[in-house]
Motif scaffolding. Structure first.
Motif, PDB file in Angstrom:
ATOM      1  N   GLY A 125       0.749  -1.245  -0.105  1.00 55.24           N
ATOM      2  CA  GLY A 125       0.161   0.170   0.009  1.00 55.24           C
ATOM      3  C   GLY A 125       0.786   1.090   0.115  1.00 55.24           C
ATOM      4  O   GLY A 125       0.352   2.249  -0.690  1.00 55.24           O
ATOM      5  N   LEU A 158      -6.068   0.975  -1.744  1.00 58.05           N
ATOM      6  CA  LEU A 158      -5.008   0.876  -0.445  1.00 58.05           C
ATOM      7  C   LEU A 158      -5.772   0.149   0.530  1.00 58.05           C
ATOM      8  O   LEU A 158      -6.765   0.456   1.019  1.00 58.05           O
ATOM      9  CB  LEU A 158      -4.859   2.468   0.051  1.00 58.05           C
ATOM     10  CG  LEU A 158      -4.184   3.389  -1.088  1.00 58.05           C
ATOM     11  CD1 LEU A 158      -3.714   4.618  -0.312  1.00 58.05           C
ATOM     12  CD2 LEU A 158      -2.988   2.841  -1.641  1.00 58.05           C
ATOM     13  N   CYS A 159      -5.017  -1.014   0.878  1.00 54.07           N
ATOM     14  CA  CYS A 159      -5.840  -1.976   1.866  1.00 54.07           C
ATOM     15  C   CYS A 159      -4.744  -1.892   2.921  1.00 54.07           C
ATOM     16  O   CYS A 159      -3.493  -2.425   2.775  1.00 54.07           O
ATOM     17  CB  CYS A 159      -5.944  -3.282   1.223  1.00 54.07           C
ATOM     18  SG  CYS A 159      -6.580  -3.180  -0.382  1.00 54.07           S
ATOM     19  N   TYR A 160      -5.262  -1.749   4.257  1.00 56.29           N
ATOM     20  CA  TYR A 160      -4.416  -1.731   5.504  1.00 56.29           C
ATOM     21  C   TYR A 160      -3.084  -0.993   5.148  1.00 56.29           C
ATOM     22  O   TYR A 160      -2.172  -1.931   5.393  1.00 56.29           O
ATOM     23  CB  TYR A 160      -4.499  -2.942   6.156  1.00 56.29           C
ATOM     24  CG  TYR A 160      -4.189  -4.293   5.328  1.00 56.29           C
ATOM     25  CD1 TYR A 160      -2.978  -4.821   4.994  1.00 56.29           C
ATOM     26  CD2 TYR A 160      -5.492  -4.949   5.100  1.00 56.29           C
ATOM     27  CE1 TYR A 160      -2.945  -5.899   4.314  1.00 56.29           C
ATOM     28  CE2 TYR A 160      -5.291  -5.998   4.108  1.00 56.29           C
ATOM     29  CZ  TYR A 160      -4.105  -6.445   3.921  1.00 56.29           C
ATOM     30  OH  TYR A 160      -3.868  -7.685   3.001  1.00 56.29           O
ATOM     31  N   ILE A 163       1.595   4.068   5.744  1.00 54.49           N
ATOM     32  CA  ILE A 163       1.613   5.179   5.220  1.00 54.49           C
ATOM     33  C   ILE A 163       2.468   6.229   5.914  1.00 54.49           C
ATOM     34  O   ILE A 163       3.348   6.900   5.355  1.00 54.49           O
ATOM     35  CB  ILE A 163       0.195   5.831   5.446  1.00 54.49           C
ATOM     36  CG1 ILE A 163      -0.669   5.267   4.635  1.00 54.49           C
ATOM     37  CG2 ILE A 163       0.329   7.627   5.455  1.00 54.49           C
ATOM     38  CD1 ILE A 163      -0.857   5.375   2.972  1.00 54.49           C
ATOM     39  N   ILE A 206      -9.945   3.069   0.031  1.00 50.06           N
ATOM     40  CA  ILE A 206      -9.033   2.452   1.245  1.00 50.06           C
ATOM     41  C   ILE A 206     -10.049   1.727   2.190  1.00 50.06           C
ATOM     42  O   ILE A 206     -11.117   2.155   2.539  1.00 50.06           O
ATOM     43  CB  ILE A 206      -8.649   3.614   2.185  1.00 50.06           C
ATOM     44  CG1 ILE A 206      -8.243   4.946   1.238  1.00 50.06           C
ATOM     45  CG2 ILE A 206      -7.579   3.423   3.035  1.00 50.06           C
ATOM     46  CD1 ILE A 206      -7.854   6.082   2.152  1.00 50.06           C
ATOM     47  N   HIS A 208      -9.517  -0.848   6.166  1.00 49.89           N
ATOM     48  CA  HIS A 208      -8.578  -0.894   7.098  1.00 49.89           C
ATOM     49  C   HIS A 208      -9.208  -1.807   8.128  1.00 49.89           C
ATOM     50  O   HIS A 208     -10.801  -1.447   8.205  1.00 49.89           O
ATOM     51  CB  HIS A 208      -7.868   0.353   7.747  1.00 49.89           C
ATOM     52  CG  HIS A 208      -6.755  -0.044   8.221  1.00 49.89           C
ATOM     53  ND1 HIS A 208      -5.695   1.003   8.030  1.00 49.89           N
ATOM     54  CD2 HIS A 208      -5.846  -0.990   8.972  1.00 49.89           C
ATOM     55  CE1 HIS A 208      -4.458   0.429   8.700  1.00 49.89           C
ATOM     56  NE2 HIS A 208      -4.746  -0.596   9.215  1.00 49.89           N
ATOM     57  N   ASN A 219      -2.521   5.105  10.238  1.00 45.22           N
ATOM     58  CA  ASN A 219      -2.033   5.396   8.851  1.00 45.22           C
ATOM     59  C   ASN A 219      -2.977   5.352   7.785  1.00 45.22           C
ATOM     60  O   ASN A 219      -2.948   6.540   7.162  1.00 45.22           O
ATOM     61  CB  ASN A 219      -1.313   3.940   8.496  1.00 45.22           C
ATOM     62  CG  ASN A 219       0.168   3.632   9.132  1.00 45.22           C
ATOM     63  OD1 ASN A 219       1.069   4.007   8.790  1.00 45.22           O
ATOM     64  ND2 ASN A 219      -0.085   3.250  10.503  1.00 45.22           N
ATOM     65  N   SER A 220      -4.279   4.704   7.775  1.00 45.46           N
ATOM     66  CA  SER A 220      -5.074   5.103   6.644  1.00 45.46           C
ATOM     67  C   SER A 220      -5.831   6.248   7.167  1.00 45.46           C
ATOM     68  O   SER A 220      -6.349   7.188   6.332  1.00 45.46           O
ATOM     69  CB  SER A 220      -5.968   3.831   6.539  1.00 45.46           C
ATOM     70  OG  SER A 220      -6.723   3.402   7.510  1.00 45.46           O
ATOM     71  N   TYR A 223      -4.039   9.377   5.872  1.00 40.57           N
ATOM     72  CA  TYR A 223      -4.077   9.426   4.619  1.00 40.57           C
ATOM     73  C   TYR A 223      -5.298  10.137   4.087  1.00 40.57           C
ATOM     74  O   TYR A 223      -5.588  10.868   3.429  1.00 40.57           O
ATOM     75  CB  TYR A 223      -3.869   8.084   3.766  1.00 40.57           C
ATOM     76  CG  TYR A 223      -3.284   8.217   2.426  1.00 40.57           C
ATOM     77  CD1 TYR A 223      -2.132   8.587   2.011  1.00 40.57           C
ATOM     78  CD2 TYR A 223      -4.261   7.813   1.604  1.00 40.57           C
ATOM     79  CE1 TYR A 223      -1.788   8.807   0.804  1.00 40.57           C
ATOM     80  CE2 TYR A 223      -4.054   8.071   0.091  1.00 40.57           C
ATOM     81  CZ  TYR A 223      -2.624   8.542  -0.118  1.00 40.57           C
ATOM     82  OH  TYR A 223      -2.237   8.631  -1.460  1.00 40.57           O
ATOM     83  N   TYR A 236     -13.809   5.532   1.932  1.00 46.10           N
ATOM     84  CA  TYR A 236     -12.880   4.604   3.195  1.00 46.10           C
ATOM     85  C   TYR A 236     -13.707   4.120   4.247  1.00 46.10           C
ATOM     86  O   TYR A 236     -14.768   4.510   4.411  1.00 46.10           O
ATOM     87  CB  TYR A 236     -12.478   5.776   3.930  1.00 46.10           C
ATOM     88  CG  TYR A 236     -11.499   5.548   5.068  1.00 46.10           C
ATOM     89  CD1 TYR A 236     -10.504   4.441   5.105  1.00 46.10           C
ATOM     90  CD2 TYR A 236     -11.677   6.337   6.080  1.00 46.10           C
ATOM     91  CE1 TYR A 236      -9.831   4.233   5.908  1.00 46.10           C
ATOM     92  CE2 TYR A 236     -10.651   6.093   7.308  1.00 46.10           C
ATOM     93  CZ  TYR A 236      -9.798   4.999   7.204  1.00 46.10           C
ATOM     94  OH  TYR A 236      -9.120   4.711   8.273  1.00 46.10           O
TER      95      TYR A 236
END
Length: 278
Positions: A125, A158-160, A163, A206, A208, A219-220, A223, A236
């Motif tokens: 990611g 973006l998966c888990y 960042i 995204i 998570h 992190n996510s 972002y 998200y």
């Protein structure tokens, strides 16, 4: 879905840097019986803490996208140096070269050149987000002669993701492997991708899990907040429970399906259909 698999050694196309990375390309085989001829493509960046590229986040992901009518390409990017030196920015270069190469060969592979997404898992990611944020950094990409137009992804999944290098919530091992033992505060800040987001970032999906104990959800969250502040189109999702590295969250990649996380790929392709119409 009938498919063809091709391996592409990036060293055959790289200019300005050395690489041993390769791409495994999974193509929906063309047939007069299919209603779609030209298809979107998803570049897949498996995770592994920049130590390795996980098999669990490679072909299993590709097969699900194939079943939904997408071509897929698994990028086996450069991982850590045993001597503790930095690998950055090589994984970014390899991702940029992959998108450029597949876009340039779109007619040969029946790819819709403006329908290329990049997806990444954990440290993968970070690779996917790096390209999404830095594809237009002329100074960074000038040594390899790739332009923003050639390597810009049209969407990002973006998966888990890893960042940030902020010690409060980072996955420290990923940044040790990426930036080496002699990393500086300036490098850590540069590669903390919440600091690189701008309006130029492509639409982003995204997800998570809230109790991820390996790569914290901050992190996510950071972002997503940066995307919101920059006016980027994004979606998200936070699932309440699930360990790190779930991949598809199905029985093939985890001992038993993890509900409701198993829904994420359907949610993702529904979201992508708003941009990639085919």
């Amino acid at each position: 879905m009938i498919m063809q698999i091709k391996r592409i050694d990036l060293a055959d196309y790289a200019e300005g840097f050395e690489t041993k990375a390769h791409v495994d390309l999974y193509l929906c085989e063309d047939s007069y019986e299919y209603s779609h001829h030209i298809r979107p493509l998803v570049v897949i960046c498996p995770g592994g803490g920049y130590t390795l590229t996980s098999d669990r986040e490679a072909e299993p992901i590709a097969r699900v996208f194939l079943a939904r009518g997408y071509h897929a390409a698994v990028l086996r990017y450069t991982c850590r140096n045993e001597d503790g030196t930095a690998i950055a920015p090589k994984p970014l270069y390899e991702a940029a070269l992959t998108v450029k190469l597949l876009r340039s060969r779109a007619e040969e592979y029946n790819i819709a050149p403006e329908n290329i997404a990049i997806t990444g898992y954990s440290a993968g990611g970070h690779v996917a987000a790096s390209l999404s944020c830095l594809y237009n950094d002329e100074v960074l990409l000038s040594p390899i002669g790739i332009t923003a137009e050639q390597c810009r992804p049209n969407a990002s999944v973006l998966c888990y993701p890893v960042i940030t290098a902020d010690p409060a919530c980072s996955h420290e091992g990923s940044f040790i492997n990426l930036l080496g033992n002699e990393r500086t505060e300036e490098q850590m800040k540069f590669w903390s991708l919440e600091n690189r987001v701008g309006a130029h970032v492509p639409p982003t999906f995204i997800w998570h899990t809230a109790d991820d104990s390996c790569v914290p959800i901050e992190n996510s969250l950071r972002y997503a907040l940066a995307l919101s502040r920059s006016g980027v189109n994004f979606e998200y999702h936070v699932f309440p429970h699930g360990v790190h590295g779930l991949s598809t969250a199905g029985g093939e990649t985890y001992p038993s399906p993890v509900y409701p996380v198993t829904r994420w790929m359907s949610m993702c392709t529904d979201w992508l259909s708003g941009f990639f119409r085919f």
